[in-house]
Design a protein around this motif. Structure first.
Motif, PDB file in Angstrom:
ATOM      1  N   PRO A  89       0.856  -1.202  -0.145  1.00 61.12           N
ATOM      2  CA  PRO A  89      -0.124   0.206   0.012  1.00 61.12           C
ATOM      3  C   PRO A  89       0.586   1.349  -0.335  1.00 61.12           C
ATOM      4  N   VAL A  90       1.269   1.222  -1.029  1.00 62.05           N
ATOM      5  CA  VAL A  90       2.262   2.897  -1.247  1.00 62.05           C
ATOM      6  C   VAL A  90       1.880   3.872  -0.952  1.00 62.05           C
ATOM      7  N   ASP A  91       0.688   4.561  -1.401  1.00 60.64           N
ATOM      8  CA  ASP A  91       0.150   5.395  -1.089  1.00 60.64           C
ATOM      9  C   ASP A  91      -0.282   5.799  -0.011  1.00 60.64           C
ATOM     10  N   ILE A  92      -0.599   4.513   1.144  1.00 57.50           N
ATOM     11  CA  ILE A  92      -0.871   5.081   2.744  1.00 57.50           C
ATOM     12  C   ILE A  92       0.475   5.422   3.212  1.00 57.50           C
ATOM     13  N   ILE A  93       1.658   4.598   2.132  1.00 60.67           N
ATOM     14  CA  ILE A  93       3.256   4.003   3.179  1.00 60.67           C
ATOM     15  C   ILE A  93       3.809   5.510   2.720  1.00 60.67           C
ATOM     16  N   ALA A  94       2.993   6.437   1.650  1.00 58.41           N
ATOM     17  CA  ALA A  94       3.470   7.825   0.898  1.00 58.41           C
ATOM     18  C   ALA A  94       2.880   8.819   1.842  1.00 58.41           C
TER      19      ALA A  94
END
Length: 619
Positions: A89-94
């Motif tokens: 979940p890169v969108d959350i990580i970012a």
């Protein structure tokens, strides 16, 4: 915003409005982890222009205070929407990375499950749908693990460290080897040294979610790194410990190493690997910095609300989790402040006890989900089902949110601020999200402990008058809660009430007539600093105040204002009417009343918030 505002972020009391009904509904499910809707009444809030403040600076926390963050399971189980590649979940990580940069943390700890498919040894085929067009791509388990490493680069570029753990979704032997390679910092603290081939990993979402480019040089965080085994094929860099300033961090990996052996050389088994590390755990915790703290991290918890599988076995019962009692006792005997874990995809804070319910208790903090999936507590609770309801005392819980913990260490004092944003999963009792919603993180609660203070556990409906403590910081100030009760009557989905874990701590007097009390743990509703109304008293040094100041009502219990200066404690309550009394406290006195009892040598005030308190002249 002043420098002091930033320095005291998350640590200062103040009037906070309750949330609206719409957010109340979204953040809860069938009343679980409910947030009471509050009302702010006019009276003596900090914004009042009539409030008189002292020019004496309230130098708390100290200038040496520092922060780290704790995040949790980063898994993406849904169709790739162009922003969440390789089951990550890169969108959350970012978005979390930016939170950590904004908060000025030194480093981030993640409690496992770095991605969704790193436990598989096969190839995963992912479906990607963007603007109505569907395509597929494939990736390996090591490429899934590497994708998480790629997006830690944003932290390194900002000079922030990252200390990860594996979880059950990173449990393959090949993933163990890749974890050690992609995150070399777990063996030596060297940050920004991710292998070049990892950073150049093919990113199937590069058009919408480009990989961060590396900048800056390598830097080192931490010292005294150790592992239960120095064999790189075993637990080196998987389970590991390190020191940072006055804290020892111990991160425990219970999953399969590349050689399929426990730390003691016996055949690997999921339920015995932590027990095989126990002697290292004992020695490592016992060797923590003198007068310092110790925190323990793992993926699975000691006992949790949704999952039955735990750190020592398939369920938390004594029969199925041999070694758990020994582990809890070790943490307690070595004064471990908190045990942080994930796996349960909900925020849950509780005291967990040994199987007899009394020998030892440790505060366990289960982190909120940082993934596309969210879980829900069992009914009856796992504690009731497997341990007769003896092992767990609930403190706080929040469901269906994406969140993190911000931990501030200030000498002997530790403060944790929990931040979250609603995630709106479907269904609400254990669902998923298909895309990441707009995440607006707000502070949901503040709690903590002090090495020179005491913890008091106050059950729902019980009086806070058990909270009485004498300072060891210098002046021997005595603090007492004179009245007030825990009125938080919300229950979790299994019908259990929450107890308040009230903690005291002390700073030496600094241009004050008493030592400085740090009081935490009485706030009721998540999202508000407001507590039940209570009366608090502090003894004071009579040589630090004049009769004229006492008669004028300008000597009183004080708290830091938004600018970091001492102000009358009555000014910071939510609601009430400010009124001075020269004489002892009486049970009939209402919110906003404050006074000085010269006969007993105490200042007192009726307030509804926690924070720093001291007897101060000139307020």
């Amino acid at each position: 915003m002043s420098q002091n505002d930033d320095k005291n972020d998350g640590l200062e009391p103040g009037a906070t409005k309750g949330i609206d009904r719409r957010e109340f509904i979204k953040r809860t499910a069938a009343g679980a982890g409910a947030v009471a809707v509050g009302m702010v009444m006019g009276g003596c809030g900090t914004s009042s222009s009539a409030a008189t403040t002292s020019s004496i600076a309230a130098v708390v926390p100290s200038k040496t205070a520092w922060k780290f963050a704790v995040m949790n399971d980063t898994q993406w189980t849904q169709t790739d929407d162009g922003y969440n590649p390789n089951g990550t979940p890169v969108d959350i990580i970012a978005k979390l990375n930016q939170e950590f940069i904004n908060k000025g943390v030194k480093f981030v700890v993640q409690t496992g499950d770095l991605t969704e498919k790193a436990s598989s040894t096969g190839t995963t085929t992912a479906t990607k749908t963007v603007n109505g067009t569907t395509t597929t791509y494939t990736y390996s388990n090591t490429a899934a693990e590497d994708m998480r490493a790629v997006f830690a680069q944003t932290l390194y570029n900002a000079g922030i460290g990252f200390f990860p753990l594996r979880g059950n979704h990173d449990s393959a032997t090949t993933t163990a080897t890749e974890f050690q390679r992609a995150f070399p910092q777990t063996q030596n603290g060297q940050m920004n040294t991710t292998p070049a081939d990892v950073l150049s990993l093919t990113n199937p979402d590069a058009d919408l979610q480009p990989s961060p480019a590396k900048s800056g040089s390598a830097f080192t965080l931490g010292s005294n790194f150790s592992s239960p085994s120095t064999d790189v094929n075993n637990l080196k860099g998987l389970s590991y410990s390190f020191d940072y300033n006055n804290v020892r961090f111990v991160l425990l990996d219970q999953f399969n190493p590349s050689n399929n052996l426990n730390a003691d050389g016996t055949a690997y088994a999921l339920g015995t690997t932590i027990a095989a590390q126990q002697s290292w755990i004992d020695t490592t915790l016992a060797g923590k910095p003198t007068g310092g703290h110790a925190f323990v991290f793992s993926h699975k918890g000691m006992i949790t609300q949704d999952h039955t599988d735990v750190l020592f076995g398939n369920d938390p019962s004594a029969a199925s989790s041999p070694g758990l009692d020994t582990f809890i006792t070790s943490l307690k005997n070595n004064n471990v402040g908190y045990h942080f874990c994930g796996h349960d995809h909900m925020y849950d804070r509780s005291l967990v006890a040994t199987s007899d319910g009394t020998t030892a208790k440790v505060m366990q903090i289960v982190g909120a989900s940082n993934s596309s999936k969210f879980y829900y507590p069992a009914n009856p609770s796992n504690d009731v089902t497997y341990s007769g309801g003896k092992r767990q005392t609930l403190a706080k819980q929040e469901l269906n949110t994406i969140g993190y913990c911000l931990v501030t260490v200030d000498g002997s004092h530790v403060t944790v601020d929990y931040y979250s944003a609603p995630a709106y999963p479907s269904p609400v009792n254990g669902g998923v999200i298909a895309t990441v919603p707009t995440l607006t993180f707000t502070k949901r609660e503040t709690f903590g402990y002090s090495l020179n203070g005491t913890q008091f556990v106050v059950a729902a409906g019980s009086a806070y008058t058990t909270v009485q403590n004498t300072s060891t910081a210098g002046s021997g100030t005595v603090a007492k809660v004179l009245a007030g009760s825990n009125g938080y009557t919300v229950t979790d989905p299994s019908g259990r009430f929450f107890s308040a874990t009230v903690n005291t701590g002390w700073y030496a007097a600094n241009a004050t007539a008493s030592d400085i009390l740090l009081l935490r743990g009485m706030s009721a509703s998540l999202g508000s600093t407001q507590t039940d109304i209570f009366a608090l008293s502090l003894t004071y040094d009579k040589t630090k105040v004049t009769d004229a100041q006492i008669q004028a009502g300008s000597f009183a219990m004080a708290t830091p204002d938004d600018n970091g200066n001492w102000t009358n404690a009555a000014n910071s309550s939510t609601g009430g009417t400010k009124k001075f009394v020269l004489g002892p406290w009486k049970s009939s006195y209402t919110l906003g009343t404050y006074g000085v009892d010269t006969a007993s040598g105490t200042v007192w005030a009726v307030v509804n918030y926690n924070g720093y308190f001291a007897a101060v002249a000139g307020v």
